[in-house]
Design a protein around this motif. Structure first.
Motif, PDB file in Angstrom:
ATOM      1  N   PHE A 177       0.836  -1.207   0.000  1.00 52.53           N
ATOM      2  CA  PHE A 177       0.000   0.000   0.000  1.00 52.53           C
ATOM      3  C   PHE A 177       0.872   1.259   0.000  1.00 52.53           C
ATOM      4  O   PHE A 177       0.637   2.205  -0.747  1.00 52.53           O
ATOM      5  N   ILE A 178       1.903   1.236   0.853  1.00 53.24           N
ATOM      6  CA  ILE A 178       2.765   2.420   0.937  1.00 53.24           C
ATOM      7  C   ILE A 178       3.544   2.634  -0.359  1.00 53.24           C
ATOM      8  O   ILE A 178       3.603   3.739  -0.899  1.00 53.24           O
ATOM      9  N   ILE A 179       4.071   1.507  -0.909  1.00 50.25           N
ATOM     10  CA  ILE A 179       4.898   1.647  -2.112  1.00 50.25           C
ATOM     11  C   ILE A 179       4.074   2.100  -3.319  1.00 50.25           C
ATOM     12  O   ILE A 179       4.468   3.007  -4.041  1.00 50.25           O
ATOM     13  N   VAL A 180       2.913   1.458  -3.555  1.00 48.34           N
ATOM     14  CA  VAL A 180       2.195   1.774  -4.791  1.00 48.34           C
ATOM     15  C   VAL A 180       1.186   2.905  -4.631  1.00 48.34           C
ATOM     16  O   VAL A 180       0.694   3.425  -5.633  1.00 48.34           O
ATOM     17  N   LEU A 181       0.857   3.298  -3.397  1.00 46.40           N
ATOM     18  CA  LEU A 181      -0.131   4.370  -3.261  1.00 46.40           C
ATOM     19  C   LEU A 181       0.400   5.609  -2.552  1.00 46.40           C
ATOM     20  O   LEU A 181       0.355   6.705  -3.090  1.00 46.40           O
ATOM     21  N   VAL A 182       0.935   5.399  -1.352  1.00 48.37           N
ATOM     22  CA  VAL A 182       1.334   6.558  -0.554  1.00 48.37           C
ATOM     23  C   VAL A 182       2.532   7.286  -1.177  1.00 48.37           C
ATOM     24  O   VAL A 182       2.505   8.497  -1.357  1.00 48.37           O
ATOM     25  N   VAL A 183       3.562   6.502  -1.546  1.00 49.28           N
ATOM     26  CA  VAL A 183       4.765   7.132  -2.106  1.00 49.28           C
ATOM     27  C   VAL A 183       4.468   7.912  -3.399  1.00 49.28           C
ATOM     28  O   VAL A 183       4.794   9.090  -3.491  1.00 49.28           O
ATOM     29  N   PRO A 184       3.807   7.269  -4.397  1.00 51.32           N
ATOM     30  CA  PRO A 184       3.508   8.045  -5.609  1.00 51.32           C
ATOM     31  C   PRO A 184       2.639   9.260  -5.321  1.00 51.32           C
ATOM     32  O   PRO A 184       2.787  10.312  -5.951  1.00 51.32           O
ATOM     33  N   PHE A 185       1.724   9.115  -4.349  1.00 51.59           N
ATOM     34  CA  PHE A 185       0.830  10.233  -4.047  1.00 51.59           C
ATOM     35  C   PHE A 185       1.619  11.425  -3.499  1.00 51.59           C
ATOM     36  O   PHE A 185       1.478  12.557  -3.974  1.00 51.59           O
ATOM     37  N   VAL A 186       2.476  11.143  -2.528  1.00 53.75           N
ATOM     38  CA  VAL A 186       3.283  12.216  -1.939  1.00 53.75           C
ATOM     39  C   VAL A 186       4.219  12.804  -2.995  1.00 53.75           C
ATOM     40  O   VAL A 186       4.374  14.023  -3.128  1.00 53.75           O
TER      41      VAL A 186
END
Lengths: 445, 289
Positions: B21-30
């Motif tokens: 979740f962090i790699i594919v969603l949070v990181v790209p979002f930030v």
């Protein structure tokens, strides 16, 4: 923790040693390659001759041991930049790239090919669009021409001699003759790229007799000082478009499926003319099983002696570029080896200029030393114009990225379907150009 | 249980999904949020430019017109997709004999990818319907619907209904069959007409299904992209360009990655706000059982 660090160090050491080998190996002569390098190319040259191009790639791959050339398909609905940008972002750039208008955008990411054998085999004028600030960032693929394509059989039957059509009035008379013979005069397509790139080029290229005058025309548009509505060439150009619209017997279709329909119409022998280029020839010949298609200038005024009325726009549709940022030296070497093979070896030349029916691309050669020449009627006609010096510039190769979409998808299609007036069209084209970078004056894209 | 052990236990089960979740969603979002403040050209960034990309986005008339068009598309598709889906759900939960076959039949379009669906429907609107209309002199279809600004909008709506109502139907079926049978029977005994039972018993008791289905259609309406690209390509004259397609074109066709990213952030805020409002309102109608 320790274990993984060791593994990492080992991996680092092995990649280092491998790259040392790659650097130390002198040249890629056959049979002496430590390992095969895979050279990727984004897409093919163009969809119409995709099978033939891939056959050439297969021939090349069989012919040597050092490289494997692989075409990675892009999304055809998207532009070159739309395809290539994510690949660069993912550190997965293709080694060979092929495009035209996006060359300035890519110039700082690709090799300078000035000293390659290929670049020395092409005339300076054809290298021009692939030269950015003195660096030869691309080499050309072929020469293409566009104008009014015709079905020779239909014209012969109607008693129309295309070589006698020198003015807009002559053209209208020809349309009437075809109608009288019970056929449809022309299929004028509303495909956005045909309108946005090629049809607008007819105006921009007729603006002046010298290159400088034509470029000054673009300068004025960028500066917002061009008054198109009062420009005589613009008026003539619009009048020509009106004439083509009036005699268009194809069904108006604004989507890309239009292309296939227009090819089928001309190939089928119900229609006399269409506005396209010689890139359609493979499709026309395949669809009609005959070779009866020619290409003639689109006259835009009623004075036969006016500049441009007897000439066709001839240019390079695209340039090959080799990535310098994310490909290894080995891959770059392979890319150049493949392109050199394609345009200089007998087997490559056969694929490039040979007839479509025999697996060739039917390209008009731009490199010196070609043993094979295309033999179709249309190719011969184009050669006649070229050798008589009756060629016009492809000003569309200077269009800033995104402009032909803006003009083609909106204002040109609106004018095509009578949604806006000629004055609105003039304003829309002026607005699209205003403030754009003058890449033809060396400005950064 | 100590704190460390409970964390360990948590990570054992949720660690991998959380990492993904962090790699594919949070990181790209930030990352995307950061890019919207830079002069990113798709290849590299050289400096931070503050709110320039945002002010440029707001000054772009095309951004406003696509935003307006998207809002219209969301409202119309939201109402129609759910109306059709609910209708289909009622049909397949009735006493009809072919209901199982129909369930599959209605769901199938959802299994076809949006791009393929778009291309198929492009052929239907451009060629098939026009040919039939000419033969039978059927005025409304004689000219391709994709040629006309208003009709192209309805073409988009039709294909969207075609694609997503089958999926929403499943949500409504779940809602309908979760209603206790004795409540329906009791209403029948009390003499309620089927229509009365629908509005006074069934719909209030399955309000949760509406919350979910409305949320899903709202979100997919705002995010619609593939059908838009494949069916109309934003045409004619870029009048059917939904916001996702506009952002994509802005970034990739014109090379304005900064403003494209800024528009994407604005879009995120709009969707988040709309979804929040919708869920809050829908929740009020849910009956606690």
């Amino acid at each position: 923790m320790k274990k993984s660090m060791k593994l990492g160090a080992l991996a680092l050491a092995s990649t280092l040693s491998l790259s040392l080998i790659a650097v130390a190996t002198p040249s890629a002569s056959a049979n002496t390659c430590p390992r095969k390098a895979t050279v990727t190319m984004l897409g093919t040259i163009k969809p119409e001759i995709q099978d033939q191009f891939l056959a050439a790639v297969a021939d090349y791959n069989k012919s040597q041991n050092c490289y494997t050339v692989k075409s990675v398909p892009g999304d055809r609905k998207l532009t070159f930049l739309q395809n290539v940008t994510p690949m660069y972002a993912a550190k997965n750039a293709p080694t060979i790239m092929y495009t035209l208008q996006e060359i300035p955008d890519m110039a700082d990411k690709v090799l300078d090919l000035k000293l390659t054998p290929l670049a020395r085999l092409v005339s300076k004028s054809l290298l021009a669009s692939g030269n950015v600030n003195g660096r030869q960032v691309g080499v050309p693929s072929t020469a293409e021409a566009f104008g009014l394509l015709y079905n020779k059989k239909v014209l012969d039957k109607a008693g129309v001699d295309p070589s006698k059509i020198a003015t807009r009035a002559d053209l209208e008379a020809a349309f009437k003759k075809i109608e009288a013979a019970g056929k449809k005069p022309l299929h004028f397509s509303a495909i956005w790229w045909s309108l946005g790139a090629h049809f607008t080029n007819i105006f921009h290229t007729n603006v002046g007799k010298t290159k400088e005058a034509r470029l000054a025309g673009l300068d004025a548009l960028v500066a917002g000082k061009a008054n198109l509505a009062d420009n005589a060439t613009f008026k003539n150009w619009v009048a020509t478009m009106d004439l083509l619209k009036k005699y268009n017997a194809g069904k108006v279709n604004l989507t890309d499926t239009e292309y296939d329909a227009s090819i089928a119409n001309l190939a089928g022998g119900d229609f006399g003319f269409m506005f396209q280029g010689n890139w359609t020839e493979p499709n026309l010949i395949t669809a009609s099983k005959g070779d009866d298609f020619g290409l003639m200038p689109l006259p835009i005024s009623n004075n036969a002696k006016d500049y441009g009325n007897d000439s066709i726009p001839v240019g390079v549709p695209g340039y090959f570029m080799i990535d310098a940022q994310q490909s290894t030296k080995w891959q770059q070497k392979g890319a150049l080896d493949f392109l050199t093979w394609l345009y200089t070896s007998p087997a490559g030349q056969k694929r490039v200029a040979g007839p479509v029916e025999e697996g060739g691309m039917n390209f008009i050669p731009v490199y010196k030393g070609f043993k094979i020449e295309p033999k179709t009627y249309m190719a011969k006609e184009i050669s006649k114009f070229a050798s008589a010096g009756k060629t016009l510039d492809w000003m569309n190769s200077y269009y800033p990225a995104g402009l032909q979409e803006e003009v083609g998808k909106v204002s040109m299609q609106q004018y095509f379907t009578d949604k806006i007036s000629a004055a609105d069209l003039a304003k829309a084209i002026e607005a699209a150009w205003k403030g754009k970078p003058k890449t033809w004056r060396g400005e950064a894209a | 249980m100590t704190r460390a052990r409970s964390i360990k236990k948590f990570l054992k089960f949720a660690g991998l999904p959380l990492a993904i979740f962090i790699i594919v969603l949070v990181v790209p979002f930030v990352n995307g949020f950061y890019y919207s403040f830079t002069d990113w050209d798709g290849f590299k960034t050289t400096k931070l430019v503050g709110f320039t990309n945002y002010t440029e986005s707001f000054a772009d008339p095309r951004f406003w017109s696509t935003l307006k068009f998207t809002a219209l598309f969301v409202v119309v598709s939201l109402v129609l997709v759910n109306a059709v889906a609910f209708g289909l759900a009622l049909i397949v939960t009735s006493k009809l004999r072919s209901k199982n076959l129909l369930r599959t039949f209605f769901f199938v379009p959802n299994l076809i990818g949006g791009v393929i669906l778009g291309v198929i429907w492009q052929f239907i609107f451009n060629s098939a319907l026009v040919a039939i209309a000419e033969k039978y002199d059927w005025e409304p279809f004689k000219e391709s619907w994709l040629q006309d600004t208003n009709k192209a909008f309805w073409a988009l709506i039709i294909v969207t209904i075609w694609q997503s109502s089958g999926y929403m139907m499943i949500v409504y079926i779940t809602g309908l069959i979760s209603i206790e049978k004795d409540l329906i029977e009791a209403s029948e005994i009390d003499g309620a007409s089927p229509l009365r039972a629908l509005f006074s018993i069934k719909i209030p008791l399955m309000a949760q299904a509406f919350t979910i289905a409305l949320f899903l259609t709202l979100r997919s309406g705002f995010m619609a992209y593939d059908v838009n690209v494949a069916l109309t390509g934003g045409g004619p004259f870029r009048t059917t360009e939904l916001i996702s397609l506009h952002i994509f074109e802005d970034a990739f066709a014109e090379g304005d990655f900064g403003t494209g990213q800024a528009k994407a952030v604005i879009m995120f805020l709009v969707v988040a706000l709309a979804a929040l409002v919708q869920v809050t309102i829908s929740k009020r109608y849910e009956v606690q059982r």
